[in-house]
Motif scaffolding. Structure first.
Motif: not given
Ligand SMILES: NC(=O)c1ccc[n+]([C@@H]2O[C@H](COP(=O)([O-])OP(=O)(O)OC[C@H]3O[C@@H](n4cnc5c(N)ncnc54)[C@H](O)[C@@H]3O)[C@@H](O)[C@H]2O)c1
Length: 329
Positions: A189, A191, A193, A317, A322-323, A325
Motif C-alpha cells: 500500500a 499513501s 502527499n 494517492s 486516498i491510501r 493498495e
C-alpha cells in the motif's frame, strides 16, 4: 561480444558510454543523438546517426541502450524490440504501467530481453545494507527512511511533465522507490502527499511492505543551493544502519562514512568503497553480460514495471487523497 547502440549522449549517456567501452563483452557499434555536435564529440570511430530507425537497419546492432527523456522510453523500446533487438532502458522503465505492459508484451513477442538500469542496486553500501537486512543482522526490519533533498529544480525536458511523466518523483525519486522495494520487499500500500501531483517539487510518501515494516520518503527540490541529500536509514529491532547517500557522495555533499551501524550503544563504520558512477557502470555492464550469457538480468521488465506501479500508486494517492493498495502475488 554483443553489439550495442547507445541512444542519447546526454548526462547519463556519457556515463553509459564509458561503461560500454570498458567492457570486454560489449562492442559499441553505433551512437545516436539528435545533437550532431554531441554525437561527433562523443565518437571514437563508432557509426553515427541522428535517426533512431537507422540503427535498427544495422546487422551489427544486437541491442540498444536508451538514455532519453522519459516520454521516448516506451515507443523507442518497442520499435527496437520489434526489430529483434534487446533493450536496456534508463530509469524509469516508462511513464506509466500501461506503457510498461506494452514494452513487456513487445519483448515477449520478439523473444528479446528488456531491462532497466536501476543503478543504485549496484552501489556497494546499498548491497551491504540489503544483505544485513536479509541475513537478520539488524533483527526484524521496522522502518526505512529515505531522504531526497536537492538544491534547485532541474530544468530542460524535466520541467515539462509531458516529457518527464511527472516531477521529482518520476525523475530522481525513482531511485528511492526501487531502493525501498529492494530493502523492504513487496509494497502492499502507498499513501502520498505532494505539493503539485504530476509536477511535484516536494512530497512525502509512506510505503507499507508485505513484511509489516514501513518505508517513508521525503523529498524536495527546494534545499539550499549545492545540496544533494539521498541518505537512507534502516531501523531494525537490533541495530540502525545509515547510508550517507549514493549521489550525495558524487555531488560532493557528503564526505562522512558511506555506511555505519549503531548497535549495542555505539556507532561503527563499515568499510566500503564505491561510487555513483561505478554503480552506473556495473548496472549497464551487468545487463549486457546477462543478455550475452542468456540469463535473466538483475532488473528485468517485470521488476522495472513494479517500480512504475508504486510511482503510479503514489500519484493516485496524492491526487485522490486516498491510501492505494497494490496487488501482491
Ligand atoms: N541513473 C541515474 O542516476 C540518472 C542520472 C541522470 C539521468 N538519468 C535518466 O537518463 C535518461 C536521460 O537523462 P539525461 O539526464 O541523460 O538527459 P539529457 O537531457 O542530459 O540527455 C538526453 C539526450 O537525448 C538526446 N535526444 C533527445 N531526443 C532524442 C531522440 N529522439 N533521438 C536521439 N537522441 C535524442 C538529446 O539530444 C540529449 O543528448 C532519463 O531517463 C533520466 O531519468 C538517470
Amino acid at each position: 561480444m554483443i553489439g550495442v547502440s547507445l541512444v542519447g549522449l546526454g548526462e547519463i549517456g556519457q556515463v553509459h558510454l564509458s561503461a560500454l567501452r570498458s567492457s570486454d563483452h560489449i562492442q559499441v557499434s553505433a551512437l545516436c543523438d539528435l545533437d550532431e555536435e554531441r554525437l561527433n564529440g562523443s565518437c571514437r570511430g563508432e557509426w553515427l546517426t541522428t535517426h533512431f530507425d537507422q540503427i535498427l537497419e544495422r546487422p551489427d546492432v544486437e541491442a540498444v541502450d536508451i538514455c532519453l527523456p522519459h516520454n521516448m522510453h516506451a515507443p523507442l523500446a518497442i520499435r527496437a524490440l520489434e526489430s529483434g533487438r534487446h533493450v536496456l532502458l534508463e530509469k524509469p522503465m516508462a511513464m506509466t504501467v500501461a506503457e510498461c505492459d506494452q514494452v513487456i508484451a513487445a519483448a515477449a513477442a520478439a523473444d528479446r530481453v528488456v531491462g532497466v538500469s536501476h543503478n543504485q542496486l549496484f552501489y556497494e553500501p546499498h548491497q551491504m545494507l540489503s544483505k544485513m537486512i536479509s541475513d537478520g543482522s539488524i533483527g526484524d526490519l521496522r522502518t526505512i527512511r529515505a531522504r531526497l533533498a536537492i538544491g534547485g529544480r532541474y530544468g530542460s525536458w524535466r520541467s515539462d511533465p509531458s516529457q518527464a511523466g511527472g516531477g521529482l518523483l518520476i525523475d530522481a525519486g525513482v531511485h528511492r522507490i526501487y531502493m525501498l522495494q529492494e530493502l523492504g520487499g513487496p509494497v502492499v500500500a502507498v499513501s502520498a502527499n505532494m505539493d503539485m501531483p504530476g509536477m511535484e517539487e516536494s512530497y512525502s510518501i509512506i510505503l507499507e511492505f508485505s513484511c509489516g515494516a514501513i518505508g517513508t520518503i521525503d523529498a524536495t527540490y527546494h534545499g539550499p543551493s549545492g545540496l544533494f541529500d539521498d541518505q537512507i536509514e534502516v531501523v531494525g529491532t537490533q541495530a540502525i544502519l545509515e547510508v550517507a547517500g549514493c549521489e550525495a557522495q558524487f555531488e560532493g555533499f557528503d564526505d562522512g562514512p558511506s555506511l555505519r551501524q549503531w548497535s549495542n550503544g555505539a556507532w561503527e563504520t563499515i568499510e566500503t568503497s564505491d561510487s555513483w558512477d561505478r554503480s552506473v557502470a556495473k548496472s549497464v555492464q551487468a545487463f549486457f553480460e546477462a543478455v550475452s550469457r542468456g540469463v535473466t538480468p538483475r532488473v528485468d521488465g517485470v521488476t522495472g514495471r513494479s517500480t512504475v506501479a508504486v510511482i503510479e500508486a503514489a500519484y493516485r494517492s496524492a491526487r485522490e487523497g486516498i491510501r492505494v493498495e497494490l496487488p501482491f502475488a
